[in-house]
Each structure stands twice: as C-alpha cells, then as structure tokens.
Motif scaffolding. Structure first.
Motif, PDB file in Angstrom:
ATOM      1  N   CYS A   9     -22.091   3.855  -4.877  1.00 54.28           N
ATOM      2  CA  CYS A   9     -22.234   2.437  -4.510  1.00 54.28           C
ATOM      3  C   CYS A   9     -23.701   2.024  -4.500  1.00 54.28           C
ATOM      4  O   CYS A   9     -24.066   0.962  -5.040  1.00 54.28           O
ATOM      5  CB  CYS A   9     -21.601   2.168  -3.145  1.00 54.28           C
ATOM      6  SG  CYS A   9     -19.802   2.194  -3.160  1.00 54.28           S
ATOM      7  N   ARG A  22     -15.278  -1.286  -7.892  1.00 54.16           N
ATOM      8  CA  ARG A  22     -14.516  -1.880  -6.796  1.00 54.16           C
ATOM      9  C   ARG A  22     -14.232  -0.818  -5.738  1.00 54.16           C
ATOM     10  O   ARG A  22     -14.178   0.370  -6.058  1.00 54.16           O
ATOM     11  CB  ARG A  22     -13.208  -2.472  -7.341  1.00 54.16           C
ATOM     12  CG  ARG A  22     -13.497  -3.530  -8.404  1.00 54.16           C
ATOM     13  CD  ARG A  22     -12.314  -3.946  -9.248  1.00 54.16           C
ATOM     14  NE  ARG A  22     -11.618  -2.958 -10.048  1.00 54.16           N
ATOM     15  CZ  ARG A  22     -12.035  -2.461 -11.207  1.00 54.16           C
ATOM     16  NH1 ARG A  22     -13.213  -2.784 -11.700  1.00 54.16           N
ATOM     17  NH2 ARG A  22     -11.284  -1.613 -11.887  1.00 54.16           N
ATOM     18  N   VAL A  23     -14.019  -1.258  -4.514  1.00 51.52           N
ATOM     19  CA  VAL A  23     -13.784  -0.339  -3.402  1.00 51.52           C
ATOM     20  C   VAL A  23     -12.439  -0.680  -2.762  1.00 51.52           C
ATOM     21  O   VAL A  23     -12.207  -1.830  -2.379  1.00 51.52           O
ATOM     22  CB  VAL A  23     -14.907  -0.441  -2.344  1.00 51.52           C
ATOM     23  CG1 VAL A  23     -14.687   0.571  -1.235  1.00 51.52           C
ATOM     24  CG2 VAL A  23     -16.283  -0.276  -2.982  1.00 51.52           C
ATOM     25  N   LEU A  24     -11.572   0.330  -2.679  1.00 50.43           N
ATOM     26  CA  LEU A  24     -10.308   0.096  -1.972  1.00 50.43           C
ATOM     27  C   LEU A  24     -10.600  -0.070  -0.481  1.00 50.43           C
ATOM     28  O   LEU A  24     -11.450   0.647   0.064  1.00 50.43           O
ATOM     29  CB  LEU A  24      -9.339   1.262  -2.179  1.00 50.43           C
ATOM     30  CG  LEU A  24      -8.719   1.406  -3.565  1.00 50.43           C
ATOM     31  CD1 LEU A  24      -7.774   2.601  -3.599  1.00 50.43           C
ATOM     32  CD2 LEU A  24      -7.983   0.156  -3.974  1.00 50.43           C
ATOM     33  N   PRO A  25      -9.917  -0.987   0.186  1.00 43.82           N
ATOM     34  CA  PRO A  25     -10.114  -1.144   1.624  1.00 43.82           C
ATOM     35  C   PRO A  25      -9.780   0.155   2.359  1.00 43.82           C
ATOM     36  O   PRO A  25      -8.973   0.956   1.874  1.00 43.82           O
ATOM     37  CB  PRO A  25      -9.127  -2.245   2.017  1.00 43.82           C
ATOM     38  CG  PRO A  25      -8.803  -2.949   0.748  1.00 43.82           C
ATOM     39  CD  PRO A  25      -8.942  -1.938  -0.341  1.00 43.82           C
ATOM     40  N   PRO A  26     -10.379   0.364   3.518  1.00 41.74           N
ATOM     41  CA  PRO A  26     -10.158   1.614   4.264  1.00 41.74           C
ATOM     42  C   PRO A  26      -8.805   1.649   4.970  1.00 41.74           C
ATOM     43  O   PRO A  26      -8.710   1.688   6.187  1.00 41.74           O
ATOM     44  CB  PRO A  26     -11.320   1.633   5.255  1.00 41.74           C
ATOM     45  CG  PRO A  26     -11.630   0.187   5.485  1.00 41.74           C
ATOM     46  CD  PRO A  26     -11.360  -0.495   4.179  1.00 41.74           C
ATOM     47  N   LEU A  27      -7.752   1.649   4.182  1.00 45.38           N
ATOM     48  CA  LEU A  27      -6.377   1.644   4.694  1.00 45.38           C
ATOM     49  C   LEU A  27      -5.693   2.988   4.531  1.00 45.38           C
ATOM     50  O   LEU A  27      -4.601   3.193   5.054  1.00 45.38           O
ATOM     51  CB  LEU A  27      -5.544   0.602   3.928  1.00 45.38           C
ATOM     52  CG  LEU A  27      -6.081  -0.816   3.871  1.00 45.38           C
ATOM     53  CD1 LEU A  27      -5.246  -1.657   2.918  1.00 45.38           C
ATOM     54  CD2 LEU A  27      -6.100  -1.410   5.268  1.00 45.38           C
ATOM     55  N   ASN A  98       0.043   3.351  -2.657  1.00 46.75           N
ATOM     56  CA  ASN A  98       0.072   2.137  -1.851  1.00 46.75           C
ATOM     57  C   ASN A  98       1.473   2.071  -1.243  1.00 46.75           C
ATOM     58  O   ASN A  98       2.322   1.304  -1.650  1.00 46.75           O
ATOM     59  CB  ASN A  98      -0.226   0.907  -2.705  1.00 46.75           C
ATOM     60  CG  ASN A  98      -0.316  -0.356  -1.875  1.00 46.75           C
ATOM     61  OD1 ASN A  98      -0.595  -0.304  -0.681  1.00 46.75           O
ATOM     62  ND2 ASN A  98      -0.076  -1.486  -2.500  1.00 46.75           N
ATOM     63  N   SER A 137      -2.483  -4.062  -8.637  1.00 42.78           N
ATOM     64  CA  SER A 137      -3.420  -4.550  -7.633  1.00 42.78           C
ATOM     65  C   SER A 137      -3.022  -3.933  -6.299  1.00 42.78           C
ATOM     66  O   SER A 137      -1.880  -4.068  -5.863  1.00 42.78           O
ATOM     67  CB  SER A 137      -3.366  -6.076  -7.553  1.00 42.78           C
ATOM     68  OG  SER A 137      -4.264  -6.535  -6.564  1.00 42.78           O
ATOM     69  N   ALA A 139      -4.141  -3.965  -2.413  1.00 41.73           N
ATOM     70  CA  ALA A 139      -4.927  -4.657  -1.379  1.00 41.73           C
ATOM     71  C   ALA A 139      -5.984  -5.559  -2.020  1.00 41.73           C
ATOM     72  O   ALA A 139      -7.121  -5.639  -1.563  1.00 41.73           O
ATOM     73  CB  ALA A 139      -5.547  -3.657  -0.424  1.00 41.73           C
ATOM     74  N   VAL A 141      -7.387  -5.213  -4.945  1.00 43.24           N
ATOM     75  CA  VAL A 141      -8.279  -4.516  -5.861  1.00 43.24           C
ATOM     76  C   VAL A 141      -7.513  -4.180  -7.146  1.00 43.24           C
ATOM     77  O   VAL A 141      -6.504  -3.478  -7.112  1.00 43.24           O
ATOM     78  CB  VAL A 141      -8.842  -3.225  -5.219  1.00 43.24           C
ATOM     79  CG1 VAL A 141      -9.700  -2.457  -6.216  1.00 43.24           C
ATOM     80  CG2 VAL A 141      -9.626  -3.551  -3.958  1.00 43.24           C
ATOM     81  N   GLY A 155     -14.457   7.032   1.183  1.00 43.09           N
ATOM     82  CA  GLY A 155     -13.610   5.994   0.621  1.00 43.09           C
ATOM     83  C   GLY A 155     -13.163   6.289  -0.796  1.00 43.09           C
ATOM     84  O   GLY A 155     -13.379   7.380  -1.330  1.00 43.09           O
TER      85      GLY A 155
END
Length: 165
Positions: A9, A22-27, A98, A137, A139, A141, A155
């Motif tokens: 990053c 792109r960064v996946l949300p921290p889920l 997901n 897609s 979240a 992204v 992440g």
C-alpha cells in the motif's frame, strides 16, 4: 513469500487512488495454516450452494486464489474441511469466501490460507447454480478473474497487476 500488504500500500499510493489497487474491508476471519498468501484470482459467484466451488477446487489450482462471492450470506457454509483439503491437494494457495466456512479445525490443519466472514455449521445446498470467471464485487470492491490477491495479517489487497515484479 516476502511481502507485507502495508508495504505494498505504501509503495503504491497512486494505484490506491486510481483503483488499480483495492483493499477488502476488514470483515474477514483467518483460517488455514497459511496466514500469508498471494496468487491470481479465479472468481465464482454463488448463493447458498457450493457445487461449483467443489468443481473448481477439483481442478488444478496452479498457485491461484479462489475468490467466492457468496453474497455475504451467513446462513450456510460454502467451504468445509473436505473442500479445503481438496484445494490443498490440487495446488490452490488460498480461498476467500464472502460467506461462511465450517469444519474449522479441519480447515486449520490445511496448508492453505482461507478468509471468510465467519464459521457456521450448516452446509449449503447442492443445486449446481452459479457463475464462474466473472467480475464480482465483495463489500463494494471489484474483483476480476486474473487480478492479483495479496493476503497477510494486516488485510487483503486486490491489484490489477502483479505488484511484486
């Protein structure tokens, strides 16, 4: 495997700004013995059924990452211990779901990296539906087949090109 998502990053702030990185949300929770993995994305879009997941993991993974858009459903698991073992045997380096996984102890014994929203003990249906090798897609992204996935303790990144050349 020498990379850190934080360093990627930092070195690619321009690509973060343009969306090439792109960064996946921290889920996502971490499963499997590999906390760090990278590879090109193979995409699936399914909902509460995993026949296509099994079919894909039965094929050679060639160091790729299977990215499954399960619509974020937490009502059943799309990957369990048998599929994680199959992925390991066939050369997949990672799976991103997901959705949910199950058989966590079995997955954690496998030498692959797995990210999922949660664990849930109910298996999915078997209807042989879904799409493969499509833009998905997760979240918000976007992930295209062939995108590069980088996952570590900090992440999960998605890049349009290999950033570790």
């Amino acid at each position: 495997m020498s990379f850190f998502t934080c360093d990627i990053c930092d070195a690619n702030e321009d690509k973060l700004a343009t969306g090439e990185l792109r960064v996946l949300p921290p889920l996502f929770m971490k499963f499997g013995r590999q906390g760090k993995f990278l590879g090109q994305a193979v995409t699936l879009k399914v909902f509460e059924e995993n026949s296509l997941v099994r079919t894909k993991l039965e094929s050679p993974g060639n160091g790729q990452v299977l990215v499954i858009d399960g619509g974020g459903s937490i009502r059943c698991a799309l990957v369990g211990g048998n599929l994680a073992s199959l992925a390991q045997q066939n050369g997949w380096v990672g799976i991103i779901v997901n959705g949910c996984v199950r058989d966590v102890e079995e997955i954690n014994a496998c030498n692959i990296g797995v990210r999922a929203l949660a664990s849930f003990p109910v298996r999915s249906a078997k209807r042989s539906t879904g799409e493969q090798d499509v833009r998905i897609s997760i979240a918000g992204v976007a992930i295209q087949p062939g995108d590069w996935i980088y996952a570590d303790a900090d992440g999960v990144l998605v890049a349009s090109e290999n950033l570790l050349k």
